[in-house]
Design a protein around this motif. Structure first.
Motif, PDB file in Angstrom:
ATOM      1  N   PRO A 131      75.356  26.265  56.144  1.00 35.19           N
ATOM      2  CA  PRO A 131      74.530  26.091  57.335  1.00 35.19           C
ATOM      3  C   PRO A 131      75.037  26.910  58.644  1.00 35.19           C
ATOM      4  N   ARG A 132      74.235  27.800  58.979  1.00 35.17           N
ATOM      5  CA  ARG A 132      74.700  28.596  60.218  1.00 35.17           C
ATOM      6  C   ARG A 132      73.364  28.958  61.021  1.00 35.17           C
ATOM      7  N   LYS A 133      73.901  28.893  62.433  1.00 34.43           N
ATOM      8  CA  LYS A 133      72.854  29.122  63.350  1.00 34.43           C
ATOM      9  C   LYS A 133      73.181  30.637  64.095  1.00 34.43           C
ATOM     10  N   VAL A 134      71.906  31.274  63.941  1.00 33.00           N
ATOM     11  CA  VAL A 134      71.990  32.676  64.428  1.00 33.00           C
ATOM     12  C   VAL A 134      72.051  32.349  66.210  1.00 33.00           C
ATOM     13  N   LEU A 135      73.070  32.708  66.805  1.00 35.43           N
ATOM     14  CA  LEU A 135      73.187  32.774  68.292  1.00 35.43           C
ATOM     15  C   LEU A 135      72.414  33.844  69.009  1.00 35.43           C
ATOM     16  N   ALA A 136      72.447  35.136  68.460  1.00 34.45           N
ATOM     17  CA  ALA A 136      71.775  36.268  69.062  1.00 34.45           C
ATOM     18  C   ALA A 136      71.929  37.612  68.164  1.00 34.45           C
ATOM     19  N   SER A 137      70.576  38.110  68.397  1.00 32.85           N
ATOM     20  CA  SER A 137      70.572  39.282  67.637  1.00 32.85           C
ATOM     21  C   SER A 137      70.141  40.451  68.595  1.00 32.85           C
ATOM     22  N   LEU A 138      71.428  41.470  68.395  1.00 34.26           N
ATOM     23  CA  LEU A 138      71.702  42.616  69.575  1.00 34.26           C
ATOM     24  C   LEU A 138      71.760  43.903  68.827  1.00 34.26           C
ATOM     25  N   ASP A 139      71.250  44.977  69.808  1.00 33.69           N
ATOM     26  CA  ASP A 139      71.357  46.264  69.116  1.00 33.69           C
ATOM     27  C   ASP A 139      72.102  46.960  70.163  1.00 33.69           C
TER      28      ASP A 139
END
Length: 170
Positions: free
Chosen positions: A76-84
């Motif tokens: 179980p993981r939580k995506v904190l941010a998607s960045l480019d």
């Protein structure tokens, strides 16, 4: 090459001569999609700057050894941010300073290029050029302070929501 480095926020306050010295402690690496460049819980001593591509930052939802029946998925993981690369995000700067375990996982979402340095090179630069070191550490400190402030706000929201949820169950 110096002109393109001036676009990177962590280097904004550096003069051309200072930037030249900073460039010498970084190397460019290319990383394939699906690779974790930073893994939560592992020791780290490198800092990365995303210059081309995309990544996601995630954190385990449970502490190691903890079990909650509702979260019995394998990982179980939580995506904190998607960045480019549009903002040249920095990862692993805490590892340059505190020599502790990584606090999150950074996974490459599409083939990406990074600038990378390590603690030894970073502190050698600071020792040799203290004025540059002061500027870089101040920038990193401001970035970390902003993160703490943001997290404090999120913590207040979370504890308030939990308190409201618990009060409704009575």
């Amino acid at each position: 090459m110096t002109d393109s480095w001036k676009l990177i926020p962590i280097f904004n306050d550096l003069k051309d001569e200072e930037l030249f010295h900073v460039q010498n402690i970084f190397r460019k690496i290319s990383v394939r999609s699906g690779t974790n460049i930073i893994s939560e819980g592992e020791e780290g001593h490198e800092m990365f700057i995303l210059v081309d591509g995309k990544v996601k930052i995630s954190k385990a939802m449970l502490m190691k050894g903890m079990s909650i029946p509702l979260l019995e998925m394998e990982n179980p993981r939580k995506v904190l941010a998607s960045l480019d690369d549009s903002t040249f995000p920095v990862f692993g700067e805490i590892a340059l300073i505190d020599n502790d375990h990584r606090s999150a996982t950074v996974t490459v979402v599409e083939d990406s290029d990074f600038l990378i340095t390590d603690r030894e090179k970073f502190f050698a630069l600071i020792e040799k050029h203290p004025a540059i070191g002061n500027k870089l550490l101040l920038t990193i400190g401001k970035r970390l302070a902003a993160t703490v402030r943001k997290n404090n706000g999120e913590l207040v929201k979370l504890t308030t929501a939990l308190a409201l949820a618990l009060s409704r169950t009575r």
